[in-house]
Write an enzyme that holds these catalytic residues in place. Structure first.
Site, PDB file in Angstrom:
ATOM      1  N   ASP A  86      38.258  46.030  36.272  1.00 34.72           N
ATOM      2  CA  ASP A  86      38.433  47.327  35.632  1.00 34.72           C
ATOM      3  C   ASP A  86      37.215  47.512  34.731  1.00 34.72           C
ATOM      4  O   ASP A  86      36.858  46.599  33.973  1.00 34.72           O
ATOM      5  CB  ASP A  86      39.681  47.334  34.743  1.00 34.72           C
ATOM      6  CG  ASP A  86      40.971  47.553  35.510  1.00 34.72           C
ATOM      7  OD1 ASP A  86      40.942  47.539  36.755  1.00 34.72           O
ATOM      8  OD2 ASP A  86      42.021  47.710  34.855  1.00 34.72           O
ATOM      9  N   HIS A 142      37.679  39.505  39.786  1.00 34.91           N
ATOM     10  CA  HIS A 142      38.160  39.189  41.123  1.00 34.91           C
ATOM     11  C   HIS A 142      37.008  39.312  42.123  1.00 34.91           C
ATOM     12  O   HIS A 142      35.968  39.886  41.826  1.00 34.91           O
ATOM     13  CB  HIS A 142      39.305  40.125  41.502  1.00 34.91           C
ATOM     14  CG  HIS A 142      40.484  40.037  40.576  1.00 34.91           C
ATOM     15  ND1 HIS A 142      41.722  39.574  40.979  1.00 34.91           N
ATOM     16  CD2 HIS A 142      40.620  40.344  39.253  1.00 34.91           C
ATOM     17  CE1 HIS A 142      42.560  39.603  39.953  1.00 34.91           C
ATOM     18  NE2 HIS A 142      41.909  40.078  38.888  1.00 34.91           N
ATOM     19  N   SER A 226      32.419  42.659  28.529  1.00 39.95           N
ATOM     20  CA  SER A 226      31.056  42.305  28.895  1.00 39.95           C
ATOM     21  C   SER A 226      30.637  43.089  30.128  1.00 39.95           C
ATOM     22  O   SER A 226      31.041  44.228  30.308  1.00 39.95           O
ATOM     23  CB  SER A 226      30.911  40.809  29.128  1.00 39.95           C
ATOM     24  OG  SER A 226      29.544  40.461  29.140  1.00 39.95           O
TER      25      SER A 226
END
Length: 262
Positions: A86, A142, A226
């Site tokens: 996300d 992921h 980050s």
């Protein structure tokens, strides 16, 4: 002058001691006091959290929270590349044959980012994509595709901001910051997933240790917001045309298509 002052202030505050204190606080029960304020300020969606807000005992647990089952779906098209996180889509573009790319007016070296010429050569003429994670985002990373893990390595010691000021005044933070890199061979073509550490809190925890990885499989997590950089070989992908800088992305959303090779 602004660049000089900015870098001086960062160097004065971005030391091991400061990082240690912030990390210890985030992992302490004392940090739970500010969790409600943190959630409010950063407008974190509590409906997506795996647990109720009061079940998070520390800020660290909140930073690294999981999502409820079914809150994200992974694009199932065999040719799709999906967002590994996300985040906010920052930029994409070509990697020059000189193994460099430009973002926000700053030139980055793939040799610096990956640590040596041999690794960088794989991506000459390829494509880069950059996705920024703010403190409000889900911080788990992921895999954007399926394949075999060919290499895992860590580079850099300190981290500098990767926000707008950091990108403008910093010392090439995407290729100089502490970073953890996973390279994946997918049907004979390589992708590098570069996880870039944030200022003060360098920690990037790897969760995936197997030799193969499936699209959408959890690989690591940041302990704070980050940036993720994706590098693809030449003629490997075509970026989804609708993607715009500043656009919010969700884990599993299609961001590119694998090109067919005869």
């Amino acid at each position: 002058m602004r660049r000089t002052l900015y870098r001086l202030m960062i160097e004065l505050t971005n030391g091991r001691f400061t990082s240690y204190i912030l990390r210890k606080f985030a992992q302490s029960r004392l940090s739970s006091i500010i969790i409600p304020s943190y959630v409010k300020v950063f407008q974190i969606n509590q409906d997506e959290m795996e647990k109720g807000l009061k079940e998070y005992r520390t800020l660290h647990e909140l930073f690294t929270r999981k999502l409820k089952e079914g809150k994200r779906s992974i694009d199932t098209d065999a040719s799709s590349i999906v967002s590994p996180v996300d985040g906010v889509f920052a930029d994409y573009g070509p990697i020059e044959d000189a193994k460099t790319f430009d973002i926000k007016g700053k030139r980055y070296s793939i040799v610096d980012m990956l640590g040596n010429e041999e690794r960088a050569q794989r991506y000459a003429g390829g494509t880069y994509m950059v996705i920024y994670l703010s403190p409000s985002h889900y911080h788990r990373i992921h895999s954007p595709l399926s394949g075999s893990v060919t290499e895992r390595f860590v580079l850099g010691r300190k981290s500098y901001p990767v926000n707008a000021a950091g990108m403008e005044y910093g010392k090439e933070p995407l290729s100089k910051n502490y970073r953890s890199v996973t390279e994946v061979n997918s049907d004979g073509e390589h992708m590098a997933l570069v996880k870039v550490g944030a200022m003060f809190v360098n920690s990037i925890e790897l969760l995936h240790e197997r030799d193969t990885v499936q699209k959408g499989e959890e690989m690591a997590y940041f302990t704070f917001g980050s940036t993720v950089v994706l590098l693809f070989e030449k003629d490997m992908i075509e970026v989804v045309q609708e993607l715009k800088s500043g656009q919010e992305l969700r884990l599993g959303e299609k961001i590119a298509t694998r090109l067919a090779h005869k």
